[in-house]
Scaffold this active site. Structure first.
Site, PDB file in Angstrom:
ATOM      1  N   ARG A  82      34.267   3.749 -21.119  1.00 41.22           N
ATOM      2  CA  ARG A  82      34.747   2.616 -21.932  1.00 41.22           C
ATOM      3  C   ARG A  82      33.759   1.463 -21.861  1.00 41.22           C
ATOM      4  O   ARG A  82      33.520   0.771 -22.847  1.00 41.22           O
ATOM      5  CB  ARG A  82      36.141   2.205 -21.452  1.00 41.22           C
ATOM      6  CG  ARG A  82      36.776   1.153 -22.347  1.00 41.22           C
ATOM      7  CD  ARG A  82      38.246   0.977 -22.053  1.00 41.22           C
ATOM      8  NE  ARG A  82      38.495   0.497 -20.711  1.00 41.22           N
ATOM      9  CZ  ARG A  82      39.692   0.447 -20.132  1.00 41.22           C
ATOM     10  NH1 ARG A  82      40.767   0.846 -20.815  1.00 41.22           N
ATOM     11  NH2 ARG A  82      39.851  -0.014 -18.920  1.00 41.22           N
ATOM     12  N   LYS A 184      36.550  -4.019 -23.833  1.00 39.47           N
ATOM     13  CA  LYS A 184      36.989  -5.015 -22.844  1.00 39.47           C
ATOM     14  C   LYS A 184      35.990  -6.170 -22.781  1.00 39.47           C
ATOM     15  O   LYS A 184      35.376  -6.460 -21.742  1.00 39.47           O
ATOM     16  CB  LYS A 184      37.172  -4.359 -21.478  1.00 39.47           C
ATOM     17  CG  LYS A 184      38.652  -4.098 -21.181  1.00 39.47           C
ATOM     18  CD  LYS A 184      38.849  -3.365 -19.900  1.00 39.47           C
ATOM     19  CE  LYS A 184      39.422  -4.231 -18.809  1.00 39.47           C
ATOM     20  NZ  LYS A 184      40.791  -4.689 -19.038  1.00 39.47           N
ATOM     21  N   GLU A 220      49.738  -4.877 -28.604  1.00 36.84           N
ATOM     22  CA  GLU A 220      49.649  -4.791 -27.140  1.00 36.84           C
ATOM     23  C   GLU A 220      50.519  -5.853 -26.491  1.00 36.84           C
ATOM     24  O   GLU A 220      50.980  -6.789 -27.127  1.00 36.84           O
ATOM     25  CB  GLU A 220      48.212  -5.053 -26.688  1.00 36.84           C
ATOM     26  CG  GLU A 220      47.238  -4.054 -27.232  1.00 36.84           C
ATOM     27  CD  GLU A 220      45.992  -3.969 -26.394  1.00 36.84           C
ATOM     28  OE1 GLU A 220      46.092  -3.864 -25.161  1.00 36.84           O
ATOM     29  OE2 GLU A 220      44.906  -4.007 -27.001  1.00 36.84           O
TER      30      GLU A 220
HETATM   31  N1  PLP Z   1      45.098  -3.619 -23.000  1.00 41.37           N
HETATM   32  C1  PLP Z   1      44.298  -4.611 -22.586  1.00 41.37           C
HETATM   33  C2  PLP Z   1      43.998  -5.719 -23.514  1.00 41.37           C
HETATM   34  C3  PLP Z   1      43.787  -4.591 -21.278  1.00 41.37           C
HETATM   35  O1  PLP Z   1      43.006  -5.584 -20.853  1.00 41.37           O
HETATM   36  C4  PLP Z   1      44.125  -3.520 -20.432  1.00 41.37           C
HETATM   37  C5  PLP Z   1      43.613  -3.466 -19.073  1.00 41.37           C
HETATM   38  O2  PLP Z   1      42.605  -2.903 -18.798  1.00 41.37           O
HETATM   39  C6  PLP Z   1      44.928  -2.487 -20.933  1.00 41.37           C
HETATM   40  C7  PLP Z   1      45.401  -2.573 -22.214  1.00 41.37           C
HETATM   41  C8  PLP Z   1      45.257  -1.281 -20.097  1.00 41.37           C
HETATM   42  O3  PLP Z   1      44.119  -0.469 -19.923  1.00 41.37           O
HETATM   43  P1  PLP Z   1      43.972   0.448 -18.647  1.00 41.37           P
HETATM   44  O4  PLP Z   1      45.143   1.320 -18.608  1.00 41.37           O
HETATM   45  O5  PLP Z   1      42.701   1.207 -18.883  1.00 41.37           O
HETATM   46  O6  PLP Z   1      43.873  -0.455 -17.477  1.00 41.37           O
HETATM   47  C1  COI Z   2      43.734  -4.211 -15.948  1.00 42.56           C
HETATM   48  O1  COI Z   2      44.820  -3.679 -16.121  1.00 42.56           O
HETATM   49  O2  COI Z   2      42.839  -3.732 -15.234  1.00 42.56           O
HETATM   50  C2  COI Z   2      43.401  -5.462 -16.582  1.00 42.56           C
HETATM   51  O3  COI Z   2      42.292  -5.636 -16.893  1.00 42.56           O
HETATM   52  C3  COI Z   2      44.464  -6.422 -16.767  1.00 42.56           C
HETATM   53  C4  COI Z   2      44.079  -7.856 -16.529  1.00 42.56           C
HETATM   54  C5  COI Z   2      43.943  -8.214 -15.101  1.00 42.56           C
HETATM   55  C6  COI Z   2      42.974  -8.329 -17.376  1.00 42.56           C
END
Ligand code: PLP
Ligand code: COI
Length: 340
Positions: A82, A184, A220
Site C-alpha cells: 500500500r 495513506k 469511511e
Molecule cells: N481508512 C482510513 C482512512 C485509515 O486511515 C485506515 C487506517 O489505516 C483504515 C481505513 C483501515 O486500514 P487498515 O485496516 O489497513 O489499518
Molecule cells: C490505523 O488504523 O493504523 C490508522 O492509521 C488509524 C489512525 C491512527 C490514523
C-alpha cells in the site's frame, strides 16, 4: 518484556520507545537498508517538501506477542504494497518490500520489550515516507526519508469493544474522485480533525463520511472502514479510489466468506445502512469496533439496543484469535519476527 510497566493502562496514544529506524536517499537512487538510531527529533530543512506541500505517506500496522510466546506481524507485506501505491500517487520513490519488511523487523526487534503481553494490546508500527529535501516550487522533493517508530498501544476507541455512537458528517467530505483518498497520504487526515472534534463535543466517538459526489453513500468512519450486516450478508463500500483499501477490511471479507457469510462490496447508501441489523468499523487501530448507533440529520438508528451484534462479535473473535494465535492462522497472515 518490560515487567514493571502497567500494561493495563495502555490507550491508543504515544508512548515513546528507545529506538527508531531511518534511511534516506537522493532523488531516484535505490533505497538501501537504513540504520537504527535513538528515537528523537530529526533535522529537516524548513523548505522540506513534506512540510510545505505535504509530500508524505504513513502506514500503520501491529506486532503482537502471541499465546505461543512469539512476536508476529499481521500481514506486513500488505502495508509495504500500500505504501508503494501511495508513493506512486505522490511521486515518491517506492520503498521495496524487502527493505520495508527488514526495517519493521529491525525496529520491532530493537524495542521488543515494548511489545505488550498477549491480550493487553499491541506494538503499533508507524512507517513514514516523506519528501525531506528542500524545494520551493510545487514539485517532488530532491531527497526522501523513510523512517519507522513504534509504540505500545491499547484500544483506539474509549471503552474498548463497547459499541460506539457515530455521526454522519453533513458538511465535510474526506476525499473526492481523482484525489488521494485511496492512499495513506498524510494530508488526508488534518481536514478530518475539525469534524471529528466537533462530533466528539456532541458525544459521538467519530464521524462517518459520505461520498462527495452524491452525498448519499457511506465511505469511511474517520480512519476506519465501514461494514453493515443484514441477515447473513455483510455489506461494505466498494473501493472506488476515494476509500482507503484497509487491510483489516480485506481480512474481514476473507474471514466472513470462509465462515459462510456472503459479502457484498458495492455502494452502501446511508439509508440502507440505517436499516441494517448490525454495523461495525474496522482498521489496524480500531480492530473491529461495533457501532451502537448512527445519527444522520434528525434521525438516529440504534443497532441491537446499542450492544455489539452477534456476527460482529464472531468476526472480532475470529480476527483477534488469529492475531493472538489462540486460533490457527489458516490464511497464512502472520509473519514471525525472526530471531535477531
Ligand atoms: N481508512 C482510513 C482512512 C485509515 O486511515 C485506515 C487506517 O489505516 C483504515 C481505513 C483501515 O486500514 P487498515 O485496516 O489497513 O489499518
Ligand atoms: C490505523 O488504523 O493504523 C490508522 O492509521 C488509524 C489512525 C491512527 C490514523
Amino acid at each position: 518484556m518490560n515487567e514493571s510497566y502497567d500494561w493495563d493502562s495502555l490507550t491508543f496514544s504515544l508512548t515513546p520507545t528507545e529506538i527508531m529506524y531511518i534511511t534516506e536517499i537522493q532523488g531516484d537512487e535505490a533505497w538501501m537498508p537504513g540504520k537504527l538510531q535513538p528515537y528523537g527529533p530529526i533535522p529537516m530543512s524548513p523548505a522540506a517538501g513534506v512540510l510545505n506541500y505535504g509530500q508524505g505517506l504513513f502506514e500503520g500496522m501491529k506486532a503482537f506477542r502471541t499465546s505461543k510466546d512469539r512476536i508476529v506481524f499481521f500481514r506486513p507485506e500488505e502495508n509495504a504494497r500500500r505504501m508503494q501505491r501511495g508513493a506512486d500517487r505522490l511521486k515518491m520513490p517506492p520503498v521495496p518490500e524487502s527493505v520495508f519488511i527488514d526495517a519493521v523487523e529491525q525496529v520491532v526487534a530493537a524495542n521488543s520489550h515494548w511489545v505488550p503481553p498477549t491480550g493487553k494490546g499491541a506494538m503499533y508500527v508507524r512507517p513514514l515516507l516523506m519528501g525531506s529535501g528542500p524545494i520551493l516550487g510545487v514539485a517532488p522533493a530532491p531527497s526522501y526519508t523513510f523512517l519507522i517508530y513504534v509504540t505500545p498501544v491499547g484500544p483506539y476507541f474509549k471503552g474498548g469493544v463497547n459499541a460506539i455512537d457515530l455521526l454522519i458528517s453533513e458538511h465535510n467530505h474526506r476525499a473526492a474522485p481523482g484525489g488521494s483518498g485511496g492512499v495513506k497520504a498524510i494530508g488526508n487526515y488534518a481536514p478530518g480533525m475539525k469534524p471529528s472534534k466537533d462530533a466528539k463535543k456532541l458525544g459521538f466517538a467519530e464521524v462517518i463520511y459520505l461520498d462527495a459526489e452524491t452525498h448519499t453513500c457511506i465511505e469511511e468512519v474517520g480512519a476506519a472502514n465501514f461494514f453493515c450486516v443484514k441477515g447473513k450478508t455483510l455489506y461494505t463500500p466498494e473501493l472506488t479510489g476515494t476509500i482507503l483499501p484497509g487491510i483489516t477490511r480485506d481480512s474481514i471479507i476473507q474471514l466472513a466468506r470462509h465462515r459462510g457469510y456472503q459479502v457484498v462490496e458495492e455502494k452502501v447508501l446511508a439509508d440502507f445502512a440505517m436499516e441494517a441489523d448490525e454495523a461495525f468499523c474496522c482498521g489496524t487501530a480500531a480492530v473491529i469496533s461495533p457501532i451502537g448507533s448512527i445519527t444522520h440529520g434528525g434521525k438516529k438508528k440504534v443497532y441491537g439496543n446499542g450492544l455489539p451484534g452477534s456476527i460482529t462479535t464472531e468476526l472480532y473473535s475470529a480476527l483477534t484469535g488469529i492475531q493472538s494465535e489462540t486460533d490457527d492462522d489458516v490464511f497464512g497472515w502472520l509473519h514471525e519476527l525472526p530471531a535477531q
